[in-house]
Structures are given as C-alpha cells and as structure tokens.
Scaffold this active site. Structure first.
Site, mmCIF file in Angstrom:
data_model
loop_
_atom_site.group_PDB
_atom_site.id
_atom_site.type_symbol
_atom_site.label_atom_id
_atom_site.label_comp_id
_atom_site.label_asym_id
_atom_site.label_seq_id
_atom_site.Cartn_x
_atom_site.Cartn_y
_atom_site.Cartn_z
ATOM 1 N N ARG A 30 -2.360 97.371 10.965
ATOM 2 C CA ARG A 30 -2.457 96.037 10.378
ATOM 3 C C ARG A 30 -3.846 95.854 9.779
ATOM 4 N NH1 ARG A 30 -0.611 91.874 14.908
ATOM 5 N NH2 ARG A 30 -2.305 90.734 13.943
ATOM 6 N N ARG A 84 -2.417 77.633 18.903
ATOM 7 C CA ARG A 84 -3.683 78.354 18.958
ATOM 8 C C ARG A 84 -4.879 77.420 18.828
ATOM 9 N NH1 ARG A 84 -1.886 83.756 16.945
ATOM 10 N NH2 ARG A 84 -3.623 85.177 16.715
ATOM 11 N N LYS A 91 0.408 90.390 24.106
ATOM 12 C CA LYS A 91 1.379 89.291 24.041
ATOM 13 C C LYS A 91 2.615 89.666 23.232
ATOM 14 C CE LYS A 91 -1.069 86.125 21.948
ATOM 15 N NZ LYS A 91 -2.334 86.797 21.686
ATOM 16 N N ARG A 95 -11.803 87.788 15.147
ATOM 17 C CA ARG A 95 -10.645 87.157 15.792
ATOM 18 C C ARG A 95 -10.960 86.759 17.234
ATOM 19 N NH1 ARG A 95 -6.228 91.462 14.814
ATOM 20 N NH2 ARG A 95 -4.793 90.058 15.871
ATOM 21 N N ARG A 102 -3.801 100.379 17.675
ATOM 22 C CA ARG A 102 -2.444 99.844 17.472
ATOM 23 C C ARG A 102 -1.892 100.272 16.106
ATOM 24 N NH1 ARG A 102 -1.533 93.642 18.756
ATOM 25 N NH2 ARG A 102 -2.879 93.197 16.991
HETATM 26 P P1 AMP Z 1 -1.241 87.459 15.478
HETATM 27 O O1 AMP Z 1 -0.281 88.505 15.071
HETATM 28 O O2 AMP Z 1 -0.640 86.431 16.397
HETATM 29 O O3 AMP Z 1 -2.534 88.012 16.009
HETATM 30 O O4 AMP Z 1 -1.617 86.640 14.150
HETATM 31 C C1 AMP Z 1 -2.199 87.272 13.029
HETATM 32 C C2 AMP Z 1 -2.944 86.255 12.197
HETATM 33 O O5 AMP Z 1 -2.037 85.246 11.719
HETATM 34 C C3 AMP Z 1 -4.036 85.477 12.936
HETATM 35 O O6 AMP Z 1 -5.264 86.183 12.982
HETATM 36 C C4 AMP Z 1 -4.135 84.224 12.075
HETATM 37 O O7 AMP Z 1 -4.815 84.468 10.863
HETATM 38 C C5 AMP Z 1 -2.665 83.967 11.718
HETATM 39 N N1 AMP Z 1 -2.021 83.117 12.741
HETATM 40 C C6 AMP Z 1 -1.038 83.478 13.608
HETATM 41 N N2 AMP Z 1 -0.679 82.449 14.400
HETATM 42 C C7 AMP Z 1 -1.452 81.396 14.034
HETATM 43 C C8 AMP Z 1 -1.597 80.067 14.495
HETATM 44 N N3 AMP Z 1 -0.859 79.595 15.510
HETATM 45 N N4 AMP Z 1 -2.489 79.260 13.864
HETATM 46 C C9 AMP Z 1 -3.232 79.719 12.841
HETATM 47 N N5 AMP Z 1 -3.192 80.974 12.390
HETATM 48 C C10 AMP Z 1 -2.304 81.815 12.964
#
Ligand code: AMP
Length: 217
Positions: free
Chosen positions: A162, A90, A15, A173, A129
């Site tokens: 990361r 989410r 994404k 996750r 990644r």
């Molecule tokens: P991502 O880079 O989108 O995978 O986000 C990394 C982390 O940020 C996730 O595993 C969550 O801990 C937090 N996070 C990102 N977006 C959200 C969201 N919409 N709601 C809650 N936590 C989020």
C-alpha cells in the site's frame, strides 16, 4: 451472534486482518473505511479523488466526507444483523456522529475492542505488509508469507505494498493516531464498552480470545 462492534487501535495493530476473520466467522459485514476509500481511489470516483489527497499523506480524510460515506453504508440492509467497524470512528467528532446515527437506527454499539501494540512492532508489521489488489487478502513477508513469494495464494495476482505503508507515512499515521484517535480510548472506557485485546499475538490466538470475550458479554 448479532454483535455490533468497533475495532479500535493504532494502524498496523492487526485490526484489518482480525476484523476480516471475525466477520467471516460471525457472518456479519466488515465495514472498513480504509477499504472503502481504497475502493473509491482505485475506481477514480469523485470521493476517491478527494480522499487520495489525504490517504497518500497519512492524514485523515475530513470528518464530513468520512461520516457521509459511513451513513450511506448504513442504508444497506446487511448491517441489521450486526457489523464490525474497522478504522471508524477515528476522531471524537466521528464517534459522536456514529453514536447519534446508531441511536436513530436503534442499533447501539455492543462492544469496542481496543487492539493494542507497540510502535516498533507496528512499524515492522506495516513495512512488511503486502496486499492483494484483486481480493484484498493481507500477507506479511515474514509473519504470514504467501506460498509463492509476492503472489496471492487465492487468485495468483501479484501482491502490492500500500502506498501509505512506507516508513515515513507510517510515522505520520502514528502521529495522527496519537493525536486524533487515541482520545477515543478514554471516551469508550467511560461508556463501559471498551475491552483491551493484546495485538502482539498470533492472529488465531487473538481470534479465540475475542470470541471468548463476546461469549461472556
Ligand atoms: P486504514 O486502512 O484504516 O489504515 O485507512 C487508510 C487511510 O484511509 C487512513 O490513513 C486515512 O487517510 C483514511 N481513513 C480511513 N478511515 C478513516 C476515518 N475513519 N477517518 C478519516 N480518514 C480515514
């Protein structure tokens, strides 16, 4: 093209990379809540300190914190020309919050792209990644390596993995995704906004596919 879109899909489905490319092509902002949290964490802000407790564990940051941060982002004027929301909403609660906020702003969502992928592909993708801590570029050790191993092509910074991209955190996750986020597929299917996009293809092929979908909308 003034498109307001949401990118849905499991972590590691591509994404973020796809949203960056499209936002650039369409000249609209890429709003990634994950990137916003990482920015706050890096800068040790109050919100960052709170968010880190959850992101490190592969858990979702509480809805009220996330919704508040998104609301603030939508105060900025650049969103009026369209946007790509990546990683938000989410949870069903976030989806309802977003809907009412965008209704108030008279900026309803045009399309929800559901980027699909399988667990094994996701795990391989996420563990390989690497990201640039300076410019945020995303690489993959096998699929999209930098020209010099572990060095960003754009600014020469040493790439990092990361913290939440370790295998255990990914399993967590994925579990959180299946429980909290997966129900949004049914929700957006019902609203008629959802379009599935096969994420198991080259980035460029997916970009062209999405551009075609947007043309037809
Ligand atoms: P991502 O880079 O989108 O995978 O986000 C990394 C982390 O940020 C996730 O595993 C969550 O801990 C937090 N996070 C990102 N977006 C959200 C969201 N919409 N709601 C809650 N936590 C989020």
């Amino acid at each position: 093209m003034k498109t307001r879109m949401i990118f849905l899909g499991p972590p590691g489905a591509g994404k973020g990379s796809q949203a960056k490319i499209l936002a650039n092509k369409l000249n609209i902002p890429h709003i990634s809540t994950g990137d916003m949290f990482r920015y706050h964490i890096k800068n040790n802000t109050k919100l960052g300190i709170e968010a880190k407790k959850y992101t490190d564990q592969g858990q979702l940051v509480p809805d009220e914190v996330t919704n508040g941060m998104v609301k603030e982002r939508f105060n900025e004027s650049d969103v009026k020309d369209g946007f790509i929301l990546d990683g938000y909403p989410r949870t069903p609660e976030q989806a309802l919050y977003l809907e009412s906020m965008l209704n108030e702003l008279k900026m309803p969502i045009d399309i929800v792209l559901n980027i699909t992928s399988e667990d094994e592909v996701i795990i391989r993708r996420i563990t390989g990644r690497r990201t640039c801590p300076v410019c945020g570029s995303i690489y993959h050790i096998d699929n999209f390596p930098p020209k010099v191993p572990n060095i960003c092509d754009k600014d020469g910074a040493t790439l990092v993995q990361r913290k939440d991209d370790s295998k255990e955190t990914i399993m967590k996750r994925l579990e959180v995704y299946n429980k909290e986020t997966y129900p949004l597929i049914a929700y957006y299917t019902q609203t008629g906004l959802l379009v599935d996009v096969d994420g198991n293809r080259d980035l460029e092929v997916i970009t062209n596919d999405v551009l075609e979908i947007l043309e037809q909308k």
